[in-house]
Motif scaffolding. Sequence first.
Motif, PDB file in Angstrom:
ATOM      1  N   GLN A 227       0.788  -1.331   0.291  1.00  0.00           N
ATOM      2  CA  GLN A 227       0.064  -0.055  -0.115  1.00  0.00           C
ATOM      3  C   GLN A 227       0.803   1.109  -0.063  1.00  0.00           C
ATOM      4  OE1 GLN A 227      -2.392  -0.537   3.437  1.00  0.00           O
ATOM      5  NE2 GLN A 227      -4.323  -1.213   2.235  1.00  0.00           N
ATOM      6  N   LEU A 228       0.159   2.434  -0.584  1.00  0.00           N
ATOM      7  CA  LEU A 228       0.898   3.591  -0.663  1.00  0.00           C
ATOM      8  C   LEU A 228      -0.032   4.699  -0.588  1.00  0.00           C
ATOM      9  CD1 LEU A 228       3.568   5.210  -1.546  1.00  0.00           C
ATOM     10  CD2 LEU A 228       2.534   4.807  -3.878  1.00  0.00           C
ATOM     11  N   SER A 229       0.335   5.574   0.469  1.00  0.00           N
ATOM     12  CA  SER A 229      -0.572   6.806   0.681  1.00  0.00           C
ATOM     13  C   SER A 229       0.072   8.037  -0.343  1.00  0.00           C
ATOM     14  CB  SER A 229      -0.704   7.089   2.118  1.00  0.00           C
ATOM     15  OG  SER A 229      -1.350   8.231   2.238  1.00  0.00           O
ATOM     16  N   LEU A 230      -0.916   8.494  -1.009  1.00  0.00           N
ATOM     17  CA  LEU A 230      -0.185   9.717  -1.873  1.00  0.00           C
ATOM     18  C   LEU A 230      -1.498  10.550  -1.941  1.00  0.00           C
ATOM     19  CD1 LEU A 230       1.205   8.171  -5.270  1.00  0.00           C
ATOM     20  CD2 LEU A 230       2.218   9.402  -3.198  1.00  0.00           C
ATOM     21  N   PRO A 231      -1.022  12.167  -2.052  1.00  0.00           N
ATOM     22  CA  PRO A 231      -1.970  12.935  -2.234  1.00  0.00           C
ATOM     23  C   PRO A 231      -2.578  12.961  -3.787  1.00  0.00           C
ATOM     24  CG  PRO A 231      -0.027  14.125  -2.259  1.00  0.00           C
ATOM     25  CD  PRO A 231       0.245  12.503  -1.841  1.00  0.00           C
ATOM     26  N   LEU A 232      -3.920  13.001  -4.145  1.00  0.00           N
ATOM     27  CA  LEU A 232      -4.369  13.275  -5.227  1.00  0.00           C
ATOM     28  C   LEU A 232      -5.049  14.715  -5.646  1.00  0.00           C
ATOM     29  CD1 LEU A 232      -6.335   9.814  -5.928  1.00  0.00           C
ATOM     30  CD2 LEU A 232      -4.047  10.410  -6.402  1.00  0.00           C
ATOM     31  N   THR A 233      -4.976  15.134  -6.689  1.00  0.00           N
ATOM     32  CA  THR A 233      -5.576  16.338  -6.978  1.00  0.00           C
ATOM     33  C   THR A 233      -6.660  16.215  -8.014  1.00  0.00           C
ATOM     34  OG1 THR A 233      -3.541  17.360  -6.823  1.00  0.00           O
ATOM     35  CG2 THR A 233      -5.282  18.759  -7.922  1.00  0.00           C
ATOM     36  N   VAL A 234      -7.783  16.695  -7.373  1.00  0.00           N
ATOM     37  CA  VAL A 234      -9.259  16.697  -8.208  1.00  0.00           C
ATOM     38  C   VAL A 234      -9.877  17.848  -8.111  1.00  0.00           C
ATOM     39  CG1 VAL A 234     -11.511  15.585  -8.396  1.00  0.00           C
ATOM     40  CG2 VAL A 234      -9.516  14.246  -7.461  1.00  0.00           C
ATOM     41  N   GLY A 235      -9.802  18.647  -9.513  1.00  0.00           N
ATOM     42  CA  GLY A 235     -10.098  20.055  -9.676  1.00  0.00           C
ATOM     43  C   GLY A 235      -8.879  20.753  -8.728  1.00  0.00           C
ATOM     44  N   SER A 236      -9.568  21.590  -7.905  1.00  0.00           N
ATOM     45  CA  SER A 236      -8.625  22.467  -7.163  1.00  0.00           C
ATOM     46  C   SER A 236      -8.317  21.907  -5.702  1.00  0.00           C
ATOM     47  CB  SER A 236      -9.091  24.061  -7.092  1.00  0.00           C
ATOM     48  OG  SER A 236     -10.337  23.739  -6.513  1.00  0.00           O
ATOM     49  N   HIS A 237      -8.972  20.625  -5.524  1.00  0.00           N
ATOM     50  CA  HIS A 237      -8.819  20.063  -3.987  1.00  0.00           C
ATOM     51  C   HIS A 237      -7.787  19.119  -4.335  1.00  0.00           C
ATOM     52  CE1 HIS A 237     -12.333  22.313  -2.879  1.00  0.00           C
ATOM     53  NE2 HIS A 237     -12.912  21.939  -4.267  1.00  0.00           N
ATOM     54  N   ARG A 238      -7.194  19.027  -2.977  1.00  0.00           N
ATOM     55  CA  ARG A 238      -6.436  17.669  -2.811  1.00  0.00           C
ATOM     56  C   ARG A 238      -6.790  16.808  -1.690  1.00  0.00           C
ATOM     57  NH1 ARG A 238      -0.857  18.363  -4.411  1.00  0.00           N
ATOM     58  NH2 ARG A 238      -0.113  17.159  -2.571  1.00  0.00           N
ATOM     59  N   HIS A 239      -6.755  15.502  -2.018  1.00  0.00           N
ATOM     60  CA  HIS A 239      -7.251  14.296  -1.192  1.00  0.00           C
ATOM     61  C   HIS A 239      -6.253  13.404  -0.938  1.00  0.00           C
ATOM     62  CE1 HIS A 239     -11.494  15.793  -2.212  1.00  0.00           C
ATOM     63  NE2 HIS A 239     -11.064  15.859  -3.329  1.00  0.00           N
ATOM     64  N   THR A 240      -5.968  12.851   0.073  1.00  0.00           N
ATOM     65  CA  THR A 240      -5.188  11.510   0.329  1.00  0.00           C
ATOM     66  C   THR A 240      -5.864  10.287   0.194  1.00  0.00           C
ATOM     67  OG1 THR A 240      -4.027  13.092   2.083  1.00  0.00           O
ATOM     68  CG2 THR A 240      -3.856  10.450   2.020  1.00  0.00           C
ATOM     69  N   ALA A 241      -5.278   9.572  -0.777  1.00  0.00           N
ATOM     70  CA  ALA A 241      -5.886   8.618  -1.108  1.00  0.00           C
ATOM     71  C   ALA A 241      -4.702   7.381  -0.801  1.00  0.00           C
ATOM     72  CB  ALA A 241      -5.697   8.210  -2.614  1.00  0.00           C
ATOM     73  N   LEU A 242      -5.650   6.174  -0.485  1.00  0.00           N
ATOM     74  CA  LEU A 242      -4.585   5.001   0.035  1.00  0.00           C
ATOM     75  C   LEU A 242      -4.484   3.996  -1.350  1.00  0.00           C
ATOM     76  CD1 LEU A 242      -3.265   3.192   1.836  1.00  0.00           C
ATOM     77  CD2 LEU A 242      -5.215   2.145   2.574  1.00  0.00           C
TER      78      LEU A 242
END
Length: 88
Positions: free
Chosen positions: A62-77
């Motif tokens: 597993q890896l946790s990375l920030p994703l950018t959706v539009g102008s928002h950042r989300h942390t994804a596993l």
Amino acid sequence: MEERKEQFDLLDQIPQPGLWVREGQILYVNPAAAALLIQPGDAFSGLLREMEEEYAVFQEGQLSLPLTVGSHRHTALITRMEEGDLVL
């Protein structure tokens, strides 16, 4: 193929955005991800932005990375599986 359908059915039950990615391509999105205008066929790299290198060297587990959706950042596993990556 039946196993993949079961995975997608399960992904649809998760209230947070969820994706199925293989070879850098988004193959499936659950309703929460679709509501963010993420679509099957999109390149996963478009959500990774500056984290592409970390994802490229990711081999297993597993890896946790920030994703950018539009102008928002989300942390994804991201969970690496035999047939692709599960992204929540």
